[in-house]
Design a protein around this motif. Structure first.
Motif, PDB file in Angstrom:
ATOM      1  N   ARG A 196      45.142  38.294  42.312  1.00 37.97           N
ATOM      2  CA  ARG A 196      46.568  38.027  42.528  1.00 37.97           C
ATOM      3  C   ARG A 196      47.367  39.339  42.511  1.00 37.97           C
ATOM      4  O   ARG A 196      48.277  39.539  43.325  1.00 37.97           O
ATOM      5  CB  ARG A 196      47.073  37.082  41.438  1.00 37.97           C
ATOM      6  N   PHE A 197      47.008  40.244  41.595  1.00 39.47           N
ATOM      7  CA  PHE A 197      47.692  41.530  41.472  1.00 39.47           C
ATOM      8  C   PHE A 197      47.622  42.302  42.798  1.00 39.47           C
ATOM      9  O   PHE A 197      48.628  42.802  43.295  1.00 39.47           O
ATOM     10  CB  PHE A 197      47.034  42.362  40.360  1.00 39.47           C
ATOM     11  N   ILE A 198      46.427  42.362  43.383  1.00 40.06           N
ATOM     12  CA  ILE A 198      46.242  43.111  44.625  1.00 40.06           C
ATOM     13  C   ILE A 198      46.960  42.441  45.794  1.00 40.06           C
ATOM     14  O   ILE A 198      47.652  43.104  46.577  1.00 40.06           O
ATOM     15  CB  ILE A 198      44.741  43.265  44.936  1.00 40.06           C
ATOM     16  N   LEU A 199      46.818  41.126  45.910  1.00 43.31           N
ATOM     17  CA  LEU A 199      47.436  40.421  47.031  1.00 43.31           C
ATOM     18  C   LEU A 199      48.957  40.532  46.977  1.00 43.31           C
ATOM     19  O   LEU A 199      49.609  40.740  48.012  1.00 43.31           O
ATOM     20  CB  LEU A 199      46.998  38.951  47.028  1.00 43.31           C
ATOM     21  N   GLU A 200      49.532  40.407  45.789  1.00 39.48           N
ATOM     22  CA  GLU A 200      50.988  40.535  45.671  1.00 39.48           C
ATOM     23  C   GLU A 200      51.433  41.967  45.960  1.00 39.48           C
ATOM     24  O   GLU A 200      52.508  42.186  46.518  1.00 39.48           O
ATOM     25  CB  GLU A 200      51.438  40.105  44.268  1.00 39.48           C
ATOM     26  N   TYR A 201      50.621  42.941  45.603  1.00 39.07           N
ATOM     27  CA  TYR A 201      50.957  44.338  45.889  1.00 39.07           C
ATOM     28  C   TYR A 201      51.074  44.556  47.393  1.00 39.07           C
ATOM     29  O   TYR A 201      51.942  45.305  47.857  1.00 39.07           O
ATOM     30  CB  TYR A 201      49.874  45.257  45.309  1.00 39.07           C
ATOM     31  N   PHE A 202      50.217  43.903  48.158  1.00 38.37           N
ATOM     32  CA  PHE A 202      50.246  44.047  49.611  1.00 38.37           C
ATOM     33  C   PHE A 202      51.178  43.037  50.282  1.00 38.37           C
ATOM     34  O   PHE A 202      51.159  42.885  51.503  1.00 38.37           O
ATOM     35  CB  PHE A 202      48.839  43.921  50.180  1.00 38.37           C
TER      36      PHE A 202
END
Length: 332
Positions: free
Chosen positions: A252-258
């Protein structure tokens, strides 16, 4: 990426933290491209960020270093200078004058139009006649064969005069004389030792030319862009550190960052999600515990990351070890 194009990578281990989430995501994206289960492991300690900080400082040198590099270059009397980046770093007095930072400074000075850097590996050797040409033409001036051939070339083709240096491309000279590079080098060296030719080997680096000589106070380098890039790269590194410390779902952290919207709070597959499911939610710290943690962090910050947990514990418990006094850790 990592230069690997295989669909069945099962493990990717990061021993050093990448400088950004973009780099990390691209690298872990190599795992499991065949649709099978793969594992990605990030080994992380905050001290690892010092390497990335070094790279950032190297690519975004301080303005004082740029001035120092320019001043060092201007101390050379000639505009065409044969000096390596390592030599410039040693000549510059700035404490951050490492090769990477000096190289970045040269790029900025070149972009601003103050210097021009040459192409690496295309420098010429220099030959100087150490005796009058008429004397060198005499039969007794050199033995017949290779040495005579090289002397005649210097006299007739290079049109050398006593004491005047001539630039020469050794590859072209060897081709003209139908010699190998090694034969030519040995012949010139022998004539040099015999006192007939002076010889300076080709510069093995990337020389530069001074285009403008001005006081450093008038240097017009776009340093605002350098600072912005440095700040941007540090924000990227900070986000990578946040990811490494995060207890949220890492996917979730990575997807929200992008910029992607995520409907599920947990993926159920990353280390954060699996740890939460195994141990349940962590309890909040009490006030005394928070105070203790703050003291530990404050001590670590004052020690500037140079020591490990054992030294921090010794300082916090008031140890009077001699080694602590020698390192001035009893007066933080």
């Amino acid at each position: 990426g990592m230069g690997i194009d295989k669909p069945d990578l099962r493990f990717i281990i990061h021993y050093d933290v990448p400088g950004s989430l973009e780099a990390y995501y691209q690298e872990v994206g190599r795992a499991g491209r065949d649709g099978q289960v793969a594992t990605c492991l990030l080994l992380f300690s905050f001290a690892d960020t010092f390497t990335q900080e070094f790279f950032i400082e190297g690519s975004c040198p301080p303005l004082e270093l740029i001035h120092e590099v320019y001043q060092t270059i201007c101390r050379f009397k000639n505009d065409d200078i044969e000096v390596t980046v390592r030599e410039l770093a040693e000549l510059a007095a700035h404490k951050k004058a490492n090769e990477m930072a000096v190289s970045s400074s040269l790029k900025l000075l070149e972009k601003a139009g103050y210097i021009e850097r040459g192409t690496e590996g295309h420098h010429q050797g220099r030959i100087t006649l150490l005796a009058p040409p008429d004397k060198l033409r005499e039969p007794a001036a050199a033995a017949k064969g290779l040495h005579r051939t090289i002397l005649d070339y210097c006299l007739e083709v290079l049109r050398g005069r006593q004491g005047e240096s001539r630039s020469v491309n050794l590859e072209d000279m060897a081709g003209d004389l139908d010699l190998t590079a090694e034969q030519l080098r040995r012949g010139i060296s022998a004539l040099h030792l015999a006192g007939k030719l002076g010889y300076v080997a080709p510069f093995r680096g990337r020389g530069l030319r001074v285009l403008q000589r001005v006081p450093v106070s008038r240097l017009d380098v776009n340093y605002d862009a350098v600072e912005r890039r440095g700040q941007f790269e540090r924000r990227q590194l900070r986000k990578m550190v946040d990811y490494a410390y995060s207890r949220r779902c890492l996917r979730r952290f990575i997807l929200e960052y992008f910029g992607e919207s995520v409907s599920h709070l947990q993926c159920g597959n990353c280390s954060s999600c699996k740890t939460v499911s195994d141990r349940g939610m962590a309890r909040p710290l009490s006030e005394p515990e928070i105070t203790f943690v703050k003291k530990c962090l404050s001590c670590a910050a004052r020690m500037k990351g140079r020591f490990g947990k054992m030294r921090i514990a010794q300082v916090l418990t008031g140890s009077r070890l001699k080694v602590l006094e020698e390192m001035q850790l009893t007066r933080l």
